[in-house]
Design a protein around this motif. Structure first.
Motif, PDB file in Angstrom:
ATOM      1  N   SER A 118      -3.566  10.794 -12.784  1.00  0.00           N
ATOM      2  CA  SER A 118      -3.878   9.609 -11.977  1.00  0.00           C
ATOM      3  C   SER A 118      -3.609   8.328 -12.751  1.00  0.00           C
ATOM      4  O   SER A 118      -3.075   7.358 -12.203  1.00  0.00           O
ATOM      5  CB  SER A 118      -5.337   9.650 -11.515  1.00  0.00           C
ATOM      6  OG  SER A 118      -5.548  10.711 -10.623  1.00  0.00           O
ATOM      7  N   ARG A 119      -3.972   8.311 -14.031  1.00  0.00           N
ATOM      8  CA  ARG A 119      -3.687   7.129 -14.870  1.00  0.00           C
ATOM      9  C   ARG A 119      -2.179   6.953 -15.053  1.00  0.00           C
ATOM     10  O   ARG A 119      -1.668   5.829 -15.055  1.00  0.00           O
ATOM     11  CB  ARG A 119      -4.384   7.246 -16.216  1.00  0.00           C
ATOM     12  CG  ARG A 119      -5.891   7.052 -16.140  1.00  0.00           C
ATOM     13  CD  ARG A 119      -6.546   6.894 -17.510  1.00  0.00           C
ATOM     14  NE  ARG A 119      -6.267   7.976 -18.437  1.00  0.00           N
ATOM     15  CZ  ARG A 119      -6.970   9.114 -18.515  1.00  0.00           C
ATOM     16  NH1 ARG A 119      -7.999   9.301 -17.709  1.00  0.00           N
ATOM     17  NH2 ARG A 119      -6.654  10.030 -19.405  1.00  0.00           N
ATOM     18  N   LEU A 120      -1.451   8.058 -15.190  1.00  0.00           N
ATOM     19  CA  LEU A 120       0.010   7.976 -15.320  1.00  0.00           C
ATOM     20  C   LEU A 120       0.641   7.410 -14.051  1.00  0.00           C
ATOM     21  O   LEU A 120       1.591   6.619 -14.135  1.00  0.00           O
ATOM     22  CB  LEU A 120       0.604   9.345 -15.625  1.00  0.00           C
ATOM     23  CG  LEU A 120       0.396   9.910 -17.022  1.00  0.00           C
ATOM     24  CD1 LEU A 120       1.019  11.299 -17.132  1.00  0.00           C
ATOM     25  CD2 LEU A 120       0.977   8.981 -18.085  1.00  0.00           C
ATOM     26  N   ILE A 121       0.133   7.796 -12.895  1.00  0.00           N
ATOM     27  CA  ILE A 121       0.669   7.275 -11.627  1.00  0.00           C
ATOM     28  C   ILE A 121       0.508   5.760 -11.579  1.00  0.00           C
ATOM     29  O   ILE A 121       1.452   5.033 -11.263  1.00  0.00           O
ATOM     30  CB  ILE A 121      -0.025   7.938 -10.420  1.00  0.00           C
ATOM     31  CG1 ILE A 121       0.328   9.418 -10.337  1.00  0.00           C
ATOM     32  CG2 ILE A 121       0.353   7.231  -9.116  1.00  0.00           C
ATOM     33  CD1 ILE A 121      -0.541  10.210  -9.369  1.00  0.00           C
ATOM     34  N   ALA A 122      -0.685   5.265 -11.900  1.00  0.00           N
ATOM     35  CA  ALA A 122      -0.930   3.817 -11.870  1.00  0.00           C
ATOM     36  C   ALA A 122      -0.060   3.095 -12.900  1.00  0.00           C
ATOM     37  O   ALA A 122       0.519   2.044 -12.606  1.00  0.00           O
ATOM     38  CB  ALA A 122      -2.407   3.530 -12.116  1.00  0.00           C
ATOM     39  N   ALA A 123       0.050   3.657 -14.088  1.00  0.00           N
ATOM     40  CA  ALA A 123       0.879   3.033 -15.126  1.00  0.00           C
ATOM     41  C   ALA A 123       2.353   3.054 -14.738  1.00  0.00           C
ATOM     42  O   ALA A 123       3.081   2.079 -14.967  1.00  0.00           O
ATOM     43  CB  ALA A 123       0.664   3.742 -16.458  1.00  0.00           C
ATOM     44  N   ALA A 124       2.804   4.150 -14.144  1.00  0.00           N
ATOM     45  CA  ALA A 124       4.202   4.245 -13.719  1.00  0.00           C
ATOM     46  C   ALA A 124       4.493   3.235 -12.613  1.00  0.00           C
ATOM     47  O   ALA A 124       5.545   2.587 -12.620  1.00  0.00           O
ATOM     48  CB  ALA A 124       4.520   5.667 -13.259  1.00  0.00           C
ATOM     49  N   ARG A 125       3.565   3.070 -11.667  1.00  0.00           N
ATOM     50  CA  ARG A 125       3.760   2.062 -10.620  1.00  0.00           C
ATOM     51  C   ARG A 125       3.917   0.682 -11.233  1.00  0.00           C
ATOM     52  O   ARG A 125       4.829  -0.067 -10.891  1.00  0.00           O
ATOM     53  CB  ARG A 125       2.584   2.046  -9.629  1.00  0.00           C
ATOM     54  CG  ARG A 125       2.763   0.917  -8.596  1.00  0.00           C
ATOM     55  CD  ARG A 125       1.521   0.508  -7.861  1.00  0.00           C
ATOM     56  NE  ARG A 125       0.269   0.578  -8.533  1.00  0.00           N
ATOM     57  CZ  ARG A 125      -0.301  -0.440  -9.186  1.00  0.00           C
ATOM     58  NH1 ARG A 125       0.312  -1.599  -9.319  1.00  0.00           N
ATOM     59  NH2 ARG A 125      -1.483  -0.288  -9.733  1.00  0.00           N
ATOM     60  N   ARG A 126       3.028   0.354 -12.170  1.00  0.00           N
ATOM     61  CA  ARG A 126       3.108  -0.970 -12.806  1.00  0.00           C
ATOM     62  C   ARG A 126       4.425  -1.134 -13.568  1.00  0.00           C
ATOM     63  O   ARG A 126       5.037  -2.207 -13.545  1.00  0.00           O
ATOM     64  CB  ARG A 126       1.906  -1.198 -13.711  1.00  0.00           C
ATOM     65  CG  ARG A 126       0.611  -1.415 -12.931  1.00  0.00           C
ATOM     66  CD  ARG A 126      -0.547  -1.869 -13.814  1.00  0.00           C
ATOM     67  NE  ARG A 126      -0.872  -0.922 -14.878  1.00  0.00           N
ATOM     68  CZ  ARG A 126      -1.740   0.075 -14.765  1.00  0.00           C
ATOM     69  NH1 ARG A 126      -2.385   0.266 -13.630  1.00  0.00           N
ATOM     70  NH2 ARG A 126      -1.989   0.869 -15.785  1.00  0.00           N
ATOM     71  N   ALA A 127       4.881  -0.101 -14.248  1.00  0.00           N
ATOM     72  CA  ALA A 127       6.145  -0.164 -14.991  1.00  0.00           C
ATOM     73  C   ALA A 127       7.328  -0.337 -14.035  1.00  0.00           C
ATOM     74  O   ALA A 127       8.246  -1.124 -14.310  1.00  0.00           O
ATOM     75  CB  ALA A 127       6.323   1.084 -15.852  1.00  0.00           C
ATOM     76  N   ILE A 128       7.307   0.381 -12.924  1.00  0.00           N
ATOM     77  CA  ILE A 128       8.377   0.262 -11.923  1.00  0.00           C
ATOM     78  C   ILE A 128       8.355  -1.137 -11.320  1.00  0.00           C
ATOM     79  O   ILE A 128       9.402  -1.764 -11.123  1.00  0.00           O
ATOM     80  CB  ILE A 128       8.220   1.343 -10.822  1.00  0.00           C
ATOM     81  CG1 ILE A 128       8.360   2.751 -11.396  1.00  0.00           C
ATOM     82  CG2 ILE A 128       9.181   1.103  -9.665  1.00  0.00           C
ATOM     83  CD1 ILE A 128       9.664   3.085 -12.052  1.00  0.00           C
ATOM     84  N   GLU A 129       7.162  -1.665 -11.033  1.00  0.00           N
ATOM     85  CA  GLU A 129       7.063  -3.020 -10.496  1.00  0.00           C
ATOM     86  C   GLU A 129       7.601  -4.043 -11.484  1.00  0.00           C
ATOM     87  O   GLU A 129       8.349  -4.958 -11.110  1.00  0.00           O
ATOM     88  CB  GLU A 129       5.612  -3.345 -10.139  1.00  0.00           C
ATOM     89  CG  GLU A 129       5.113  -2.609  -8.916  1.00  0.00           C
ATOM     90  CD  GLU A 129       3.653  -2.848  -8.604  1.00  0.00           C
ATOM     91  OE1 GLU A 129       3.264  -2.599  -7.444  1.00  0.00           O
ATOM     92  OE2 GLU A 129       2.889  -3.286  -9.498  1.00  0.00           O
ATOM     93  N   LEU A 130       7.261  -3.888 -12.745  1.00  0.00           N
ATOM     94  CA  LEU A 130       7.730  -4.817 -13.771  1.00  0.00           C
ATOM     95  C   LEU A 130       9.245  -4.749 -13.922  1.00  0.00           C
ATOM     96  O   LEU A 130       9.920  -5.775 -13.996  1.00  0.00           O
ATOM     97  CB  LEU A 130       7.041  -4.508 -15.106  1.00  0.00           C
ATOM     98  CG  LEU A 130       7.371  -5.432 -16.256  1.00  0.00           C
ATOM     99  CD1 LEU A 130       6.922  -6.860 -15.963  1.00  0.00           C
ATOM    100  CD2 LEU A 130       6.728  -4.937 -17.536  1.00  0.00           C
TER     101      LEU A 130
END
Length: 188
Positions: A35-47
């Motif tokens: 779950s933490r990886l999903i949130a971090a991956a979303r933020r990385a993709i957004e950035l």
């Protein structure tokens, strides 16, 4: 121009179940980590893309309105402008009449545009005199383009497989390639 997240996304673009299926994980031992990886991956993709995936609230602050009738909101896609607010020298807030501006949601990034003949809003403070409150993102998770959802899944898988080693913190090449069709290029 500072951008401040005011309302985080209510959900992630991919669910824990989707990520676990992609990872071929059948146990619950790593659910919190995934779950933490999903949130971090979303933020990385957004950035990396300049896009916001799931609807979220933002405030953009400007010292003054630019010399053109358009103010870039720096993010995309933008679905709505909630308010444009000016702040007086004594920090009193005044809301600009929505009849004086509209949202250019087609442009990437989105823009607040003054209607013909309208005077640009002015605040009394020297800095952050104008605040634009808006919503950015494709909407709910189901509305996120499939290539962006896939980039999140690929990033989660890469980080899950490479946790703790030197290759784990970067976006995988395949995810970066998926972003190339969506990426916003800024010329500043």
């Amino acid at each position: 121009m500072p951008l401040i997240l005011t309302t985080p996304p209510a959900a992630e673009p991919v669910s824990l179940a989707e990520a676990k299926a992609h990872l071929r994980v059948t146990h619950a031992d790593d659910d919190a980590y995934i779950s933490r990886l999903i949130a971090a991956a979303r933020r990385a993709i957004e950035l990396a893309s300049g896009l916001r995936l799931v609807s979220q609230g933002w405030s953009l602050f400007a010292d003054r309105w630019p010399d053109t009738p358009m103010l870039s909101l720096q993010l995309a896609p933008v679905s709505s402008i909630t308010d444009i607010i000016t702040y007086g020298e004594d920090d009193t807030a005044a809301t600009v009449d929505p009849a004086h501006y509209y949202l250019d949601a087609v442009s990437r990034p989105g823009r607040a545009v003054l209607r013909d003949g309208r005077t640009p809003p002015r605040g009394g403070r020297a800095v952050n005199a104008i605040e634009v409150r808006f919503t950015a993102g494709f909407g709910a998770a189901a509305a996120v383009p499939e290539e962006l959802r896939q980039a999140v899944l690929m990033t989660v898988a890469h980080w899950y497989d490479h946790r703790g080693d030197g290759d784990g913190g970067v976006l995988p090449l395949a995810a970066s390639e998926l972003l190339s069709s969506q990426r916003i290029v800024r010329l500043t």
